[in-house]
Design an enzyme around this catalytic site. Sequence first.
Site, PDB file in Angstrom:
ATOM      1  N   GLU A  10       4.474  -5.939  10.490  1.00 14.75           N
ATOM      2  CA  GLU A  10       3.297  -5.856  10.815  1.00 14.75           C
ATOM      3  C   GLU A  10       3.355  -7.092  11.645  1.00 14.75           C
ATOM      4  O   GLU A  10       2.907  -7.102  12.861  1.00 14.75           O
ATOM      5  CB  GLU A  10       2.738  -6.531   9.867  1.00 14.75           C
ATOM      6  CG  GLU A  10       1.677  -5.750   8.941  1.00 14.75           C
ATOM      7  CD  GLU A  10       0.760  -4.428   9.771  1.00 14.75           C
ATOM      8  OE1 GLU A  10       0.376  -4.949  10.845  1.00 14.75           O
ATOM      9  OE2 GLU A  10       0.725  -3.509   9.214  1.00 14.75           O
ATOM     10  N   HIS A  37       4.730  -0.632  15.358  1.00 11.46           N
ATOM     11  CA  HIS A  37       5.129  -0.121  13.929  1.00 11.46           C
ATOM     12  C   HIS A  37       6.035   0.502  14.330  1.00 11.46           C
ATOM     13  O   HIS A  37       7.205   1.123  14.261  1.00 11.46           O
ATOM     14  CB  HIS A  37       4.665   0.977  13.217  1.00 11.46           C
ATOM     15  CG  HIS A  37       3.106  -0.401  12.319  1.00 11.46           C
ATOM     16  ND1 HIS A  37       3.674  -0.954  11.834  1.00 11.46           N
ATOM     17  CD2 HIS A  37       1.438  -0.398  12.744  1.00 11.46           C
ATOM     18  CE1 HIS A  37       2.969  -2.157  11.460  1.00 11.46           C
ATOM     19  NE2 HIS A  37       1.989  -1.345  11.755  1.00 11.46           N
ATOM     20  N   HIS A  44      -0.595  -1.198  19.049  1.00 12.85           N
ATOM     21  CA  HIS A  44      -0.546  -1.250  17.827  1.00 12.85           C
ATOM     22  C   HIS A  44       0.623  -0.171  17.040  1.00 12.85           C
ATOM     23  O   HIS A  44       1.233  -1.134  16.182  1.00 12.85           O
ATOM     24  CB  HIS A  44      -1.324  -1.743  17.250  1.00 12.85           C
ATOM     25  CG  HIS A  44      -1.513  -2.805  15.701  1.00 12.85           C
ATOM     26  ND1 HIS A  44      -1.393  -4.100  14.857  1.00 12.85           N
ATOM     27  CD2 HIS A  44      -1.240  -2.022  13.818  1.00 12.85           C
ATOM     28  CE1 HIS A  44      -1.416  -3.626  13.593  1.00 12.85           C
ATOM     29  NE2 HIS A  44      -1.138  -2.309  13.338  1.00 12.85           N
ATOM     30  N   GLU A  45       0.720   0.534  16.898  1.00 19.90           N
ATOM     31  CA  GLU A  45       1.078   1.813  16.375  1.00 19.90           C
ATOM     32  C   GLU A  45       2.248   1.852  16.983  1.00 19.90           C
ATOM     33  O   GLU A  45       3.390   1.858  15.743  1.00 19.90           O
ATOM     34  CB  GLU A  45      -0.494   2.826  15.866  1.00 19.90           C
ATOM     35  CG  GLU A  45      -1.169   3.035  15.235  1.00 19.90           C
ATOM     36  CD  GLU A  45      -0.714   1.700  13.808  1.00 19.90           C
ATOM     37  OE1 GLU A  45       0.220   2.125  13.175  1.00 19.90           O
ATOM     38  OE2 GLU A  45      -2.125   1.690  13.087  1.00 19.90           O
TER      39      GLU A  45
END
Length: 511
Positions: free
Chosen positions: A305, A279, A275-276
């Site tokens: 997101e 980003h 997930h990170e």
Amino acid sequence: MATEAAPDDEADAADAPAAYDALLDRVRRWNTVGSAAGVLGWDQQVMMPEGGTPARSKQLSTLSSIRHDMVTDEETGELLDELDDADLTDERAAVVREVRREYERADAVPVELVEEISETGTEALQAWEEAKAEDDFETFAPHLEKHVELKREYAEHIDPDRDPYEVLFEEFEPCLSMERAEAILTELRETLVPMIDAIRESDADLAVDTFEGSFPEEEQEALARETLELVGYDFDRGRLDVSSHPFTAGNQFDCRVTTRFDESDPLGAIGSTIHEFGHAQYNLGLPQEHFGTPLGESRDLSVHESQSRLWENHVGRSRAFWELFLPTFQEHFPETDDATVEDAYQAFNQVHEDNLIRVEADELTYHLHIVVRFEIERDLVRGDLAVEDVPEVWNDKYEEYLGIRPDTDAEGCLQDIHWSHGNFGYFPTYSLGSVMAAQLFEAAESEIDDLDDKIAAGEFDDLREWLGENVHRHGSRYETNELVERATGEEFSADAFTDYVEEKYGELYGI
């Protein structure tokens, strides 16, 4: 279908109006100050000794007020006025649009309030960390109360005649209306609640115990680093650390990620890490030549997101990824050698009946976690809910929407970091981003031949390049809906997301 790349009409700056050049110089300066504050914020959550808070509070509030003064300086307004009727290229017009939006909002807010909000956030972060560790909401409550009061005042300065929560939402998503966001959240709730009920009534026998046991943190961290290397994280411009709440901080030259580890839940760390990465990949893919200007900044948090949720859900939770990744996982944890790709896929995609923690939630119930937070923070800001009542209301909503009730505030209303920063209006962007991710990934699949096969083979270049070409390189040139429409050929909607979850979970659970 993605549109053809627009020409870089910013490349030749020789014909730029003098006022534009002067404005751009100012923008670069104040964004550099903001970037420096970001490094201090990262340090506070990752490296700073516990006793550093009083000094860090002053450092960050000072930088915040310096940046605010630079944005709202009289010269900024004069330059914007001078450019009102100027003949600008599309890119320059986009820069002026974005700067004007920031200037008008900032100019409405007294610098003293900006400083107070910054200082409150630094102190609240330490209080939140202590409150969470001690399961003591009363330690955090005064800081939350102050944040609510300050943010109401902030919103009133910007527009006293509008819903204060809507004004705050625009800090994170300036291009989509609150009405549109609420409509999408409502559509998600109406789609997901009956689907989750059907799943819980299903007799599908998923391999949910595949990764039960104890998985040492040191080995999980080594695996997290390998995961980042596998998907293509540039460690020359980033680093991996541990924090109480996973986050990403930085820009196209230096973008750092954090994750966290639970020795009973190795999949949680993998999900958070990927997930990170999403980003970070967005930040690192922004145009370097436009650093410090809107053309070198991400569009907004809904788009941000979308990048993290795309990599976490559409890549990390896919069968194709586990065909690639399972052998690596088993090298670190040989006790799982009997697990198959299908076991791993099912375990990573099970719909939980008792998960209280948002960042550990499955792909479907995740959005009900968001709805709880959205409704509570909206009511706090509107004055319809008292801070002292947050724990009880939180627990009641969890029972109503998710069928579970937290035993402690640490696993309830204290679990997220966002309110310690005063970030009211942030949470809806998580669900908006998930919806956008599905639409973008569907478009990428239609244009990249055999994308699943490429993922299974560890070939992520095509996907990274597609996202870079259609999302990252544009910075904030386009507003949200136009960015999505250029990338996918369709206006932003929840259609691709609902189709995706209905197909995926219908197949998994036989519903």
